[in-house]
Write a protein that holds these residues in place. Structure first.
Motif, PDB file in Angstrom:
ATOM      1  N   GLU A 110     -58.684 -98.181 -56.802  1.00 48.60           N
ATOM      2  CA  GLU A 110     -58.825 -98.619 -58.184  1.00 48.60           C
ATOM      3  C   GLU A 110     -60.219 -99.211 -58.320  1.00 48.60           C
ATOM      4  N   ILE A 111     -61.002 -98.641 -59.223  1.00 49.51           N
ATOM      5  CA  ILE A 111     -62.372 -99.086 -59.451  1.00 49.51           C
ATOM      6  C   ILE A 111     -62.442 -99.681 -60.847  1.00 49.51           C
ATOM      7  N   ALA A 112     -62.902-100.912 -60.938  1.00 50.19           N
ATOM      8  CA  ALA A 112     -63.004-101.589 -62.231  1.00 50.19           C
ATOM      9  C   ALA A 112     -64.466-101.838 -62.552  1.00 50.19           C
ATOM     10  N   LEU A 113     -64.871-101.472 -63.754  1.00 46.69           N
ATOM     11  CA  LEU A 113     -66.217-101.766 -64.239  1.00 46.69           C
ATOM     12  C   LEU A 113     -66.103-102.963 -65.171  1.00 46.69           C
ATOM     13  N   LEU A 114     -66.770-104.031 -64.790  1.00 43.90           N
ATOM     14  CA  LEU A 114     -66.625-105.309 -65.473  1.00 43.90           C
ATOM     15  C   LEU A 114     -67.922-105.703 -66.172  1.00 43.90           C
ATOM     16  N   PRO A 115     -67.793-106.261 -67.381  1.00 41.61           N
ATOM     17  CA  PRO A 115     -68.976-106.767 -68.079  1.00 41.61           C
ATOM     18  C   PRO A 115     -69.437-108.071 -67.422  1.00 41.61           C
ATOM     19  N   PRO A 116     -70.600-108.566 -67.794  1.00 43.99           N
ATOM     20  CA  PRO A 116     -71.061-109.855 -67.234  1.00 43.99           C
ATOM     21  C   PRO A 116     -70.040-110.951 -67.529  1.00 43.99           C
ATOM     22  N   PHE A 117     -69.905-111.843 -66.575  1.00 43.05           N
ATOM     23  CA  PHE A 117     -68.980-112.955 -66.721  1.00 43.05           C
ATOM     24  C   PHE A 117     -69.641-114.078 -67.500  1.00 43.05           C
ATOM     25  N   ALA A 118     -68.888-114.700 -68.381  1.00 46.57           N
ATOM     26  CA  ALA A 118     -69.391-115.829 -69.156  1.00 46.57           C
ATOM     27  C   ALA A 118     -69.055-117.122 -68.431  1.00 46.57           C
ATOM     28  N   GLY A 119     -69.992-118.018 -68.399  1.00 45.56           N
ATOM     29  CA  GLY A 119     -69.759-119.315 -67.754  1.00 45.56           C
ATOM     30  C   GLY A 119     -69.386-120.367 -68.779  1.00 45.56           C
TER      31      GLY A 119
END
Length: 78
Positions: A68-77
């Motif tokens: 399973e490959i997930a493409l994730l957007p930038p994480f918000a802090g």
């Protein structure tokens, strides 16, 4: 067939949240190159998780049909 999951702005750009992809003889780097070309994702910042573990985009880890490959957007802090 591996499962590719898309989240956030990436899902909006590719117009789906999930798809299956043949990954025989591909590694993470190859897979990302194909997806960036297919969906013109070159301008988006993307993080990648392989089986729920973050990996480097230029990784040479070989993919299998059970991945399973997930493409994730930038994480918000915050």
């Amino acid at each position: 067939m591996a499962v590719i999951k898309y989240y956030g702005a990436i899902a909006e750009a590719v117009k789906c949240s999930e798809e299956q992809m043949a990954v025989a003889d591909l590694n993470i780097s190859d897979c990302m190159a194909l997806l960036k070309e297919k969906y013109n994702l070159h301008a988006l910042e993307v993080s990648i998780a392989l089986n729920q573990n973050l990996v480097e985009m230029d990784s040479t880890i070989k993919l299998t049909d059970s991945d399973e490959i997930a493409l994730l957007p930038p994480f918000a802090g915050g």
